[in-house]
Design a protein around this motif. Structure first.
Motif, PDB file in Angstrom:
ATOM      1  N   ALA A  60       0.836  -1.206   0.000  1.00 11.02           N
ATOM      2  CA  ALA A  60       0.000   0.000   0.000  1.00 11.02           C
ATOM      3  C   ALA A  60       0.866   1.249   0.000  1.00 11.02           C
ATOM      4  CB  ALA A  60      -0.931   0.000   1.214  1.00 11.02           C
ATOM      5  N   ASN A  61       1.957   1.184   0.713  1.00 11.95           N
ATOM      6  CA  ASN A  61       2.841   2.332   0.874  1.00 11.95           C
ATOM      7  C   ASN A  61       3.539   2.747  -0.425  1.00 11.95           C
ATOM      8  OD1 ASN A  61       3.784   4.266   2.789  1.00 11.95           O
ATOM      9  ND2 ASN A  61       5.770   3.252   2.772  1.00 11.95           N
ATOM     10  N   TRP A  62       3.441   1.915  -1.455  1.00 12.14           N
ATOM     11  CA  TRP A  62       4.068   2.215  -2.741  1.00 12.14           C
ATOM     12  C   TRP A  62       3.070   2.746  -3.763  1.00 12.14           C
ATOM     13  CZ3 TRP A  62       9.068   2.840  -3.424  1.00 12.14           C
ATOM     14  CH2 TRP A  62       9.908   2.351  -2.413  1.00 12.14           C
ATOM     15  N   ALA A  63       1.916   3.155  -3.314  1.00  9.27           N
ATOM     16  CA  ALA A  63       0.914   3.727  -4.218  1.00  9.27           C
ATOM     17  C   ALA A  63       1.390   5.082  -4.750  1.00  9.27           C
ATOM     18  CB  ALA A  63      -0.414   3.899  -3.479  1.00  9.27           C
ATOM     19  N   PRO A  64       0.897   5.478  -5.921  1.00  5.27           N
ATOM     20  CA  PRO A  64       1.237   6.814  -6.426  1.00  5.27           C
ATOM     21  C   PRO A  64       0.657   7.886  -5.507  1.00  5.27           C
ATOM     22  CG  PRO A  64      -0.340   5.714  -7.890  1.00  5.27           C
ATOM     23  CD  PRO A  64       0.032   4.738  -6.836  1.00  5.27           C
ATOM     24  N   PRO A 124      -0.943  10.149   1.837  1.00  8.46           N
ATOM     25  CA  PRO A 124      -2.048  10.461   2.746  1.00  8.46           C
ATOM     26  C   PRO A 124      -2.683   9.265   3.441  1.00  8.46           C
ATOM     27  CG  PRO A 124      -2.834  10.473   0.495  1.00  8.46           C
ATOM     28  CD  PRO A 124      -1.343  10.267   0.429  1.00  8.46           C
ATOM     29  N   TRP A 125      -2.393   8.048   3.010  1.00  6.46           N
ATOM     30  CA  TRP A 125      -3.044   6.870   3.582  1.00  6.46           C
ATOM     31  C   TRP A 125      -2.627   6.668   5.033  1.00  6.46           C
ATOM     32  CZ3 TRP A 125      -0.365   6.870  -1.052  1.00  6.46           C
ATOM     33  CH2 TRP A 125       0.999   6.580  -0.965  1.00  6.46           C
ATOM     34  N   ILE A 135      -8.910  -3.617   8.490  1.00  8.95           N
ATOM     35  CA  ILE A 135      -8.043  -2.443   8.360  1.00  8.95           C
ATOM     36  C   ILE A 135      -8.926  -1.232   8.107  1.00  8.95           C
ATOM     37  CG2 ILE A 135      -6.175  -1.336   7.075  1.00  8.95           C
ATOM     38  CD1 ILE A 135      -5.153  -4.141   6.348  1.00  8.95           C
ATOM     39  N   ALA A 136      -8.896  -0.274   9.046  1.00  9.54           N
ATOM     40  CA  ALA A 136      -9.600   0.995   8.853  1.00  9.54           C
ATOM     41  C   ALA A 136      -8.747   1.842   7.904  1.00  9.54           C
ATOM     42  CB  ALA A 136      -9.800   1.713  10.181  1.00  9.54           C
ATOM     43  N   ILE A 137      -9.410   2.456   6.926  1.00 13.76           N
ATOM     44  CA  ILE A 137      -8.725   3.217   5.881  1.00 13.76           C
ATOM     45  C   ILE A 137      -8.948   4.701   6.127  1.00 13.76           C
ATOM     46  CG2 ILE A 137      -8.577   3.645   3.402  1.00 13.76           C
ATOM     47  CD1 ILE A 137     -10.062   0.808   3.178  1.00 13.76           C
ATOM     48  N   GLY A 138      -7.879   5.400   6.432  1.00 12.91           N
ATOM     49  CA  GLY A 138      -7.957   6.836   6.652  1.00 12.91           C
ATOM     50  C   GLY A 138      -7.184   7.601   5.601  1.00 12.91           C
ATOM     51  N   THR A 142      -5.096   7.392  -1.792  1.00  9.61           N
ATOM     52  CA  THR A 142      -5.469   6.405  -0.774  1.00  9.61           C
ATOM     53  C   THR A 142      -6.169   5.215  -1.422  1.00  9.61           C
ATOM     54  OG1 THR A 142      -5.636   8.177   0.867  1.00  9.61           O
ATOM     55  CG2 THR A 142      -6.662   6.072   1.423  1.00  9.61           C
ATOM     56  N   ALA A 143      -7.024   5.476  -2.406  1.00  8.43           N
ATOM     57  CA  ALA A 143      -7.693   4.381  -3.117  1.00  8.43           C
ATOM     58  C   ALA A 143      -6.673   3.507  -3.850  1.00  8.43           C
ATOM     59  CB  ALA A 143      -8.736   4.931  -4.083  1.00  8.43           C
ATOM     60  N   CYS A 144      -5.643   4.126  -4.409  1.00  8.91           N
ATOM     61  CA  CYS A 144      -4.577   3.338  -5.054  1.00  8.91           C
ATOM     62  C   CYS A 144      -3.868   2.459  -4.028  1.00  8.91           C
ATOM     63  CB  CYS A 144      -3.578   4.260  -5.745  1.00  8.91           C
ATOM     64  SG  CYS A 144      -4.186   5.020  -7.267  1.00  8.91           S
ATOM     65  N   ALA A 145      -3.636   2.988  -2.838  1.00 11.83           N
ATOM     66  CA  ALA A 145      -3.008   2.198  -1.776  1.00 11.83           C
ATOM     67  C   ALA A 145      -3.889   1.007  -1.407  1.00 11.83           C
ATOM     68  CB  ALA A 145      -2.746   3.080  -0.548  1.00 11.83           C
TER      69      ALA A 145
END
Length: 193
Positions: free
Chosen positions: A39-43, A50-51, A101-104, A120-123
């Protein structure tokens, strides 16, 4: 298979696997950690990253279930719209999972909000693909308390941040992965040459 074929297969094999298909067997924390790392490698525009994620497992699932069902009850009773079935579902659903996993989304003023939501959606998509690649059931839900402003502090979010839902994660009851269905991409695309 070359890398391009592996990526295509991973994307086309991703499915939403709902809690009714979960076996109750716990998913390895190592898989969850890989999901988070990917997830941390999302654009992310301007590298705002922001994730924000809060992982619930074990007794944490009970804490989440209690928090969300009680928050729903408090709000619904004030508005006169309390529904016992909704309350019970919010109290029970987390307990059907191995992890949630809560997504913030942490808001940064350097870029428009929509870019932070998209990043965040990409993550989340990276997590969904990782779960599928590991044969782990997973789906993203924006129900329940997702859009309650008063829920944000429980997840470490500030007023300007957003709670974008929850990933429900579990081991599947069977090894038969569901078939996918999509209409032709040609119906959704227009080329300009």
């Amino acid at each position: 298979m070359n890398n391009a074929e592996v990526v295509t297969k991973a994307i086309q094999n991703r499915r939403s696997i709902y809690t009714g298909m979960f076996s109750g067997e716990e998913v390895s924390d190592a898989i969850i950690e890989t999901m988070l790392e990917n997830a941390n490698w999302a654009p992310t525009h301007k590298l705002t990253e922001p994730w924000r994620f809060v992982i619930f497992k074990g007794e944490g699932l009970t804490k989440l279930a209690t928090f969300q069902s009680e928050l729903y009850k408090t709000r619904a009773e004030k508005s006169g719209n309390f529904n016992e079935g909704t309350f019970e579902k919010l109290a029970a659903k987390p307990l059907e999972c191995s992890h949630i996993i809560a997504i913030g989304m942490k808001r940064h003023n350097a870029v428009p909000e929509v870019e932070e939501v998209c990043a965040t959606a990409c993550a989340v998509q990276n997590m969904l693909l990782t779960a599928s690649a590991n044969g782990v059931g997973c789906y993203w839900s924006t129900g329940g308390i997702t859009f309650y402003n008063e829920a944000k502090p429980f997840f470490g979010l500030e007023e300007e941040d957003k709670l974008l839902g929850f990933l429900f994660i579990g081991t599947m009851k069977s090894d038969k992965w569901p078939e996918g269905k999509r209409k032709s991409v040609g119906d959704k695309v227009r080329w300009v040459k």
